[in-house]
Design a protein around this motif. Structure first.
Motif, PDB file in Angstrom:
ATOM      1  N   TYR A  29       3.789   8.938   3.212  1.00 54.07           N
ATOM      2  CA  TYR A  29       4.883   8.027   3.540  1.00 54.07           C
ATOM      3  C   TYR A  29       6.201   8.795   3.397  1.00 54.07           C
ATOM      4  O   TYR A  29       6.430   9.476   2.398  1.00 54.07           O
ATOM      5  CB  TYR A  29       4.821   6.841   2.586  1.00 54.07           C
ATOM      6  CG  TYR A  29       5.827   5.748   2.795  1.00 54.07           C
ATOM      7  CD1 TYR A  29       6.163   5.280   4.059  1.00 54.07           C
ATOM      8  CD2 TYR A  29       6.431   5.149   1.688  1.00 54.07           C
ATOM      9  CE1 TYR A  29       7.063   4.258   4.219  1.00 54.07           C
ATOM     10  CE2 TYR A  29       7.327   4.111   1.838  1.00 54.07           C
ATOM     11  CZ  TYR A  29       7.642   3.675   3.104  1.00 54.07           C
ATOM     12  OH  TYR A  29       8.549   2.646   3.270  1.00 54.07           O
TER      13      TYR A  29
ATOM     14  N   TRP B 286       0.814  -1.219   0.000  1.00 52.09           N
ATOM     15  CA  TRP B 286       0.000   0.000   0.000  1.00 52.09           C
ATOM     16  C   TRP B 286       0.842   1.261   0.000  1.00 52.09           C
ATOM     17  O   TRP B 286       0.353   2.348  -0.327  1.00 52.09           O
ATOM     18  CB  TRP B 286      -0.944  -0.001   1.205  1.00 52.09           C
ATOM     19  CG  TRP B 286      -1.966  -1.078   1.146  1.00 52.09           C
ATOM     20  CD1 TRP B 286      -2.010  -2.221   1.891  1.00 52.09           C
ATOM     21  CD2 TRP B 286      -3.103  -1.144   0.276  1.00 52.09           C
ATOM     22  NE1 TRP B 286      -3.094  -2.991   1.543  1.00 52.09           N
ATOM     23  CE2 TRP B 286      -3.784  -2.355   0.560  1.00 52.09           C
ATOM     24  CE3 TRP B 286      -3.615  -0.304  -0.713  1.00 52.09           C
ATOM     25  CZ2 TRP B 286      -4.942  -2.733  -0.112  1.00 52.09           C
ATOM     26  CZ3 TRP B 286      -4.769  -0.681  -1.374  1.00 52.09           C
ATOM     27  CH2 TRP B 286      -5.414  -1.878  -1.072  1.00 52.09           C
ATOM     28  N   TYR B 287       2.122   1.160   0.351  1.00 53.83           N
ATOM     29  CA  TYR B 287       2.979   2.347   0.336  1.00 53.83           C
ATOM     30  C   TYR B 287       3.232   2.848  -1.082  1.00 53.83           C
ATOM     31  O   TYR B 287       3.748   3.957  -1.261  1.00 53.83           O
ATOM     32  CB  TYR B 287       4.296   2.056   1.046  1.00 53.83           C
ATOM     33  CG  TYR B 287       4.135   1.974   2.546  1.00 53.83           C
ATOM     34  CD1 TYR B 287       3.550   3.020   3.252  1.00 53.83           C
ATOM     35  CD2 TYR B 287       4.546   0.851   3.256  1.00 53.83           C
ATOM     36  CE1 TYR B 287       3.376   2.944   4.623  1.00 53.83           C
ATOM     37  CE2 TYR B 287       4.382   0.770   4.629  1.00 53.83           C
ATOM     38  CZ  TYR B 287       3.791   1.812   5.306  1.00 53.83           C
ATOM     39  OH  TYR B 287       3.613   1.745   6.669  1.00 53.83           O
TER      40      TYR B 287
ATOM     41  N   TYR C 149       0.588   5.542  -0.884  1.00 52.91           N
ATOM     42  CA  TYR C 149       0.387   6.231   0.395  1.00 52.91           C
ATOM     43  C   TYR C 149       1.069   7.602   0.346  1.00 52.91           C
ATOM     44  O   TYR C 149       2.299   7.684   0.341  1.00 52.91           O
ATOM     45  CB  TYR C 149       0.966   5.377   1.521  1.00 52.91           C
ATOM     46  CG  TYR C 149       0.582   5.786   2.920  1.00 52.91           C
ATOM     47  CD1 TYR C 149      -0.734   6.096   3.242  1.00 52.91           C
ATOM     48  CD2 TYR C 149       1.533   5.835   3.936  1.00 52.91           C
ATOM     49  CE1 TYR C 149      -1.090   6.442   4.530  1.00 52.91           C
ATOM     50  CE2 TYR C 149       1.197   6.175   5.233  1.00 52.91           C
ATOM     51  CZ  TYR C 149      -0.126   6.483   5.524  1.00 52.91           C
ATOM     52  OH  TYR C 149      -0.473   6.825   6.803  1.00 52.91           O
TER      53      TYR C 149
END
Length: 424
Positions: A157, A150-151, A154
């Motif tokens: 981040y 999911w980063y 994101y």
């Protein structure tokens, strides 16, 4: 020669671990070899001194070690207090399908971005995975991939913020390759984790959850309330980290305190407090995990401080496929070798920026740089989250890493495909 040294040093960690030597010890030995081979005796000693300082004394390094201690302690205390069992029980009531839990638990912890925080969902997934027949290795892959993938999208981040501020790349440039990578990696990892499950176990888990769950709104709200109560330490961690921007280490420490303090009147306060400290907090201080994490951090700092990565720049920048090499292959390789996403961005971005700033139309390659470095970091054998999760779940390195590499390779191929297409 530089690439060969890095390859040999990284491979040595694997070989030593397969011989049942502690990964932390093998990482330190590889770091000593790398410093000596790259810098000689005098320069090697200087590199080692700087790396030791960065790992154990400098706040950034010391905080990582302390955070890993608190993460392991938090999971152990929640398990000893029974909060872990309650949390899983009420989440299951709401989700009904245990397989969804395996996906959702690590996905939720994406919000808690911190050093070694990937270990956090491991104790939650352990009993859940047992119910549907997941091996310890598959639990490890689920913990790492379902959290880190999911980063790619994101926006708050830290490595993305660093890239955005340094290069000026807009978030919109990331969306097409990132969503494509997210879908591909998600499908591949889901297939790897859930294939060959015992059908009866999966069906019985779903059936048991369906029988327990109630259709009444009041029962659902009751389950949500109970779930949040059991998860108070995790809620404290998320609120402090996301809402108030408290450092990850401090947030973890305060959440450990919340986990140790009894919040129910069912047992005498002081006797329960003593039990949680003796059975949860003290055993949660895991020296083996500390040794492993410290060793791999030391190795990654030796790689950075030896200057080997920056020495590769002249050999790469003049190549005909420089954009593809510097935006896809190099960041993946560096992320793989040092096990740090933000470290990879800091090290490799200066190699790519001159090419992208000279031609604004090549800005999409910055997005590929970010995604490819994420994939390399995710599958790195010295990735702190991976090492900590292996230790926490007592999983076999070879099998877990083999599946993890397949997931990372899928994301890398997506980046490579975009890079080659855009360079035509």
């Amino acid at each position: 020669m530089n690439a060969m040294l890095l390859t040999v040093a990284t491979a040595a960690i694997f070989l030593a671990a397969r011989r049942k030597l502690s990964m932390g010890v093998s990482a330190v030995i590889s770091g000593l070899f790398l410093a000596w081979a790259a810098k000689g005796i005098t320069g090697g000693l200087q590199t080692l001194a700087i790396s030791l300082y960065t790992t154990f004394i400098k706040p950034e390094g010391f905080n990582i070690l302390l955070a890993v201690v608190f993460i392991n302690m938090l999971g152990n205390v929640m398990r000893a207090s029974g909060a872990m069992d309650e949390l899983v029980y009420y989440i299951r009531m709401l989700s009904r399908d245990t397989r969804k839990l395996v996906f959702l638990i690590p996905s939720f912890t994406t919000l808690v971005a911190g050093p070694g925080a990937g270990v956090l969902p491991a104790p939650l997934l352990d009993p859940v995975g047992d119910e549907i027949g997941l091996s310890q290795e598959k639990k490890t892959v689920a913990t790492i991939v379902f959290r880190h993938m999911w980063y790619s999208v994101y926006p708050i981040y830290t490595p993305f913020i660093l890239l955005e501020q340094t290069s000026g790349m807009p978030y919109s440039a990331l969306l097409l390759p990132a969503i494509t990578s997210l879908i591909v990696v998600g499908l591949v990892s889901t297939r790897l984790v859930f294939r060959d499950l015992p059908v009866d176990a999966a069906e019985s888990a779903v059936a048991a959850a369906s029988e327990t769950a109630s259709n009444g709104v009041r029962s659902i709200l009751h389950a949500i309330g109970k779930m949040l109560f059991a998860a108070i330490p995790l809620v404290v961690l998320v609120v402090l980290r996301i809402g108030f921007k408290v450092s990850f280490t401090v947030s973890c420490g305060l959440s450990c305190i919340c986990a140790v303090l009894p919040m129910s009147a069912e047992r005498p306060f002081f006797s329960e407090l003593k039990r949680r400290i003796i059975e949860g907090a003290i055993p949660g201080f895991n020296w083996k995990v500390m040794e492993t994490v410290a060793g791999v951090l030391f190795f990654s700092h030796v790689v950075v401080n030896s200057g080997l990565v920056s020495m590769l720049a002249p050999a790469l920048s003049g190549h005909a496929l420089s954009l593809v090499i510097l935006s896809v292959i190099v960041p993946f390789a560096i992320g793989f070798m040092i096990g740090s996403h933000i470290g990879t961005v800091g090290l490799a971005l200066p190699l790519l920026l001159p090419l992208t700033q000279a031609n604004p139309e090549t800005g999409g390659f910055l997005a590929l740089f970010y995604l490819s470095s994420l994939m390399g970091y995710m599958v790195s054998p010295v990735h702190v989250c991976f090492i900590g999760t292996l230790q926490c779940l007592n999983a076999e390195l070879k099998e877990a890493w083999r599946m993890l590499v397949v997931c990372g390779a899928a994301g890398f191929i997506v980046c490579l495909a975009f890079g080659v297409y855009w360079s035509l």
